[in-house]
Design an enzyme around this catalytic site. Structure first.
Site, PDB file in Angstrom:
ATOM      1  CG  HIS A  37      73.454 -90.995  30.786  1.00 29.48           C
ATOM      2  ND1 HIS A  37      74.219 -91.671  30.599  1.00 29.48           N
ATOM      3  CD2 HIS A  37      73.901 -89.811  30.423  1.00 29.48           C
ATOM      4  CE1 HIS A  37      75.359 -90.995  29.987  1.00 29.48           C
ATOM      5  NE2 HIS A  37      75.103 -89.654  29.872  1.00 29.48           N
ATOM      6  CG  LEU A 188      78.116 -94.080  37.751  1.00 34.35           C
ATOM      7  CD1 LEU A 188      76.786 -94.715  37.615  1.00 34.35           C
ATOM      8  CD2 LEU A 188      79.033 -95.247  37.608  1.00 34.35           C
ATOM      9  NE  ARG A 191      84.869 -87.285  28.426  1.00 37.30           N
ATOM     10  CZ  ARG A 191      85.257 -86.993  27.023  1.00 37.30           C
ATOM     11  NH1 ARG A 191      86.365 -87.492  26.413  1.00 37.30           N
ATOM     12  NH2 ARG A 191      84.603 -85.883  26.669  1.00 37.30           N
TER      13      ARG A 191
END
Ligand code: PAF
Length: 288
Positions: A37, A188, A191
């Site tokens: 992210h 990545l 979860r």
């Protein structure tokens, strides 16, 4: 970094930024943020004058209530990471702010998502992509970004969002960003936080097997490559392949021959215990 929780405040701030001639980059997320992210946020910060990140676990895209209930959340850690990455505004709304009228009373709309939404995730998670389209289009309406950033781990999601943007006539550049992996190759994912140490130890087999299969594919058919990947992963105790499809990367439809399309990827979903992990690998084409 501004922390905004209402749709009205978000709209007012992004409208002011636009009036000031600032380009707006947007990264929609469901939180539990990781380096994948953050790489999207850093790209948005580099490309735009003002960067908005949303953190919202969208109930309408979960077809499994247990999956929604167990989805990892860590608001404080997310805020710290986003501030450090140079985010200008984080939007952390309630369900009612995103869906006026609430989940039951909200206005519903059937999105035209094309055949890309009917295969793979679309087949195994009925309603999932309608939910993704619903939340992403709503967030686009509030933020009105110039560019929006998505990770290629969710390869099919990007294709479906591009279809949604085209069918709804939304003006935004969809920017696809490369998968970030742990040192052992595991893609990545939020979860991954749900994996036990034992599951975490076997999960890298997914990428290892896919990467090996690229060499195998050089002198084997699509069918043989497919079957080898599924057999090898299913043979690992604790892993179970839900689907593996070798597809035309532009349409997401399965291919039978390597010369059928200029860009071919393999998309996989594997259960590691009860944690659903997805990944993909490129077999052919320049963007690999
Ligand atoms: O990829 C995700 O995290 C979600 O599907 C998204 C795009 C944030 C929509 O909820």
């Amino acid at each position: 970094m501004m922390i905004v929780r209402t749709a009205a405040e978000l709209e007012a701030i992004t409208a002011r930024e636009r009036r000031n001639g600032h380009s707006i980059g947007f990264v929609p997320t469901m939180g539990a943020l990781h380096a994948g992210h953050i790489s999207l946020v850093e790209r948005a910060v580099a490309d735009n004058a003002f960067t908005v990140v949303s953190v919202f676990v969208n109930p309408t895209q979960f077809n499994n209530p247990t999956d929604l209930a167990t989805y990892p959340r860590d608001e404080e850690a997310d805020i710290r990471l986003l501030a450090r990455a140079g985010t200008d505004l984080v939007f952390m709304p309630s369900v009612e702010e995103v869906y006026p009228g609430g989940l039951e009373g909200r206005k519903r709309h059937e999105f035209a998502l094309g055949s890309a939404a009917e295969v793979m995730e679309g087949k195994f998670r009925p309603g999932h992509f309608q939910g993704v389209a619903e939340v992403v289009s709503r967030l686009f309406e509030l933020v009105r970004p110039d560019r929006a950033y998505f990770g290629e781990k969710d390869f099919q999601q990007i294709a479906v969002i591009r279809n949604m943007v085209a069918s709804e006539g939304i003006k935004v550049d969809i920017v696809a960003c490369p998968i970030k992996r742990a040192d052992d190759g595991l893609a990545l994912s939020s979860r991954n936080a749900l994996l036990t140490p034992e599951q975490r130890a076997i999960a890298p087999e997914i990428h290892r097997t896919l990467a090996e299969s690229v060499k195998y594919a050089a002198d084997h058919s699509v069918r043989a490559t497919h079957d080898t990947v599924v057999e090898q992963l299913d043979a690992v105790p604790g892993l179970e392949v839900e689907y593996f499809e070798i597809v035309d990367a532009r349409t997401l439809q399965p291919v039978e021959e390597w010369d059928e399309a200029p860009w071919i990827v393999g998309c996989i979903t594997v259960y590691c215990g009860n944690v659903r992990l997805i990944d993909n690998i490129c077999y052919k084409q320049e963007p690999c």
